[in-house]
Design a protein around this motif. Structure first.
Motif, mmCIF file in Angstrom:
data_model
loop_
_atom_site.group_PDB
_atom_site.id
_atom_site.type_symbol
_atom_site.label_atom_id
_atom_site.label_comp_id
_atom_site.label_asym_id
_atom_site.label_seq_id
_atom_site.Cartn_x
_atom_site.Cartn_y
_atom_site.Cartn_z
ATOM 1 N N ARG A 34 -26.943 -6.875 23.239
ATOM 2 C CA ARG A 34 -25.606 -6.294 23.379
ATOM 3 C C ARG A 34 -24.803 -7.009 24.463
ATOM 4 O O ARG A 34 -23.617 -7.289 24.307
ATOM 5 N N HIS A 35 -25.473 -7.283 25.573
ATOM 6 C CA HIS A 35 -24.803 -7.977 26.680
ATOM 7 C C HIS A 35 -24.377 -9.380 26.249
ATOM 8 O O HIS A 35 -23.262 -9.823 26.549
ATOM 9 N N ALA A 36 -25.259 -10.099 25.551
ATOM 10 C CA ALA A 36 -24.923 -11.448 25.084
ATOM 11 C C ALA A 36 -23.763 -11.412 24.102
ATOM 12 O O ALA A 36 -22.868 -12.274 24.148
ATOM 13 N N ALA A 37 -23.750 -10.427 23.217
ATOM 14 C CA ALA A 37 -22.641 -10.306 22.264
ATOM 15 C C ALA A 37 -21.334 -10.016 22.994
ATOM 16 O O ALA A 37 -20.279 -10.557 22.632
ATOM 17 N N PHE A 38 -21.384 -9.185 24.030
ATOM 18 C CA PHE A 38 -20.184 -8.897 24.813
ATOM 19 C C PHE A 38 -19.676 -10.155 25.509
ATOM 20 O O PHE A 38 -18.474 -10.442 25.493
ATOM 21 N N ILE A 39 -20.591 -10.913 26.095
ATOM 22 C CA ILE A 39 -20.181 -12.149 26.774
ATOM 23 C C ILE A 39 -19.569 -13.131 25.778
ATOM 24 O O ILE A 39 -18.538 -13.748 26.045
ATOM 25 N N ARG A 40 -20.201 -13.285 24.613
ATOM 26 C CA ARG A 40 -19.654 -14.202 23.607
ATOM 27 C C ARG A 40 -18.280 -13.758 23.142
ATOM 28 O O ARG A 40 -17.423 -14.587 22.840
ATOM 29 N N SER A 41 -18.049 -12.456 23.075
ATOM 30 C CA SER A 41 -16.756 -11.981 22.590
ATOM 31 C C SER A 41 -15.660 -12.111 23.646
ATOM 32 O O SER A 41 -14.483 -12.177 23.298
ATOM 33 N N THR A 42 -16.013 -12.145 24.924
ATOM 34 C CA THR A 42 -14.987 -12.201 25.965
ATOM 35 C C THR A 42 -14.692 -13.618 26.430
ATOM 36 O O THR A 42 -13.628 -13.863 26.996
ATOM 37 N N LEU A 43 -15.603 -14.556 26.223
ATOM 38 C CA LEU A 43 -15.364 -15.923 26.673
ATOM 39 C C LEU A 43 -14.475 -16.667 25.688
ATOM 40 O O LEU A 43 -14.566 -16.456 24.475
ATOM 41 N N PRO A 44 -13.634 -17.553 26.190
ATOM 42 C CA PRO A 44 -12.828 -18.360 25.266
ATOM 43 C C PRO A 44 -13.730 -19.371 24.556
ATOM 44 O O PRO A 44 -14.812 -19.705 25.052
ATOM 45 N N PRO A 45 -13.327 -19.849 23.412
ATOM 46 C CA PRO A 45 -14.150 -20.829 22.710
ATOM 47 C C PRO A 45 -14.284 -22.111 23.542
ATOM 48 O O PRO A 45 -13.373 -22.490 24.288
ATOM 49 N N ALA A 46 -15.412 -22.752 23.417
ATOM 50 C CA ALA A 46 -15.680 -23.958 24.199
ATOM 51 C C ALA A 46 -14.784 -25.102 23.733
ATOM 52 O O ALA A 46 -14.508 -25.251 22.542
#
Length: 94
Positions: A34-46
């Motif tokens: 869940r934490h990893a999914a949250f981080i992926r959703s909040t970070l801008p694309p590389a």
């Protein structure tokens, strides 16, 4: 009789400890996912690394930084600049 009871209690205790450990591990993995999914959703694309642009090479920049941070290289550069100043002074005096 007492030995059989002790073995039974030990087996039940171990099975209970394993069950608790597995449930805890499953909960931790779910929380981490869940934490990893949250981080992926909040970070801008590389974005692409600048090194992929034509004419840009980070390896050369790293090599230059290593040379400039080397004290022996800095001493040689100082000697070179001093030699250039000496030659300029000789040219002005002539």
């Amino acid at each position: 009789m007492n030995t059989i009871a002790n073995i039974s209690y030990t087996a039940v205790f171990l099975l209970l400890a394993i069950a608790i450990w597995r449930v805890d591990r499953k909960n931790r993995r779910r929380l981490a996912a869940r934490h990893a999914a949250f981080i992926r959703s909040t970070l801008p694309p590389a974005e692409a690394v600048r090194e992929t642009e034509p004419g840009f090479n980070l390896a050369l920049q790293d090599e230059c930084e290593l040379l400039l941070n080397d004290p022996e290289f800095a001493a040689r550069c100082d000697q070179l600049w001093q030699a250039i100043r000496d030659e300029q002074q000789k040219g002005e005096q002539a």
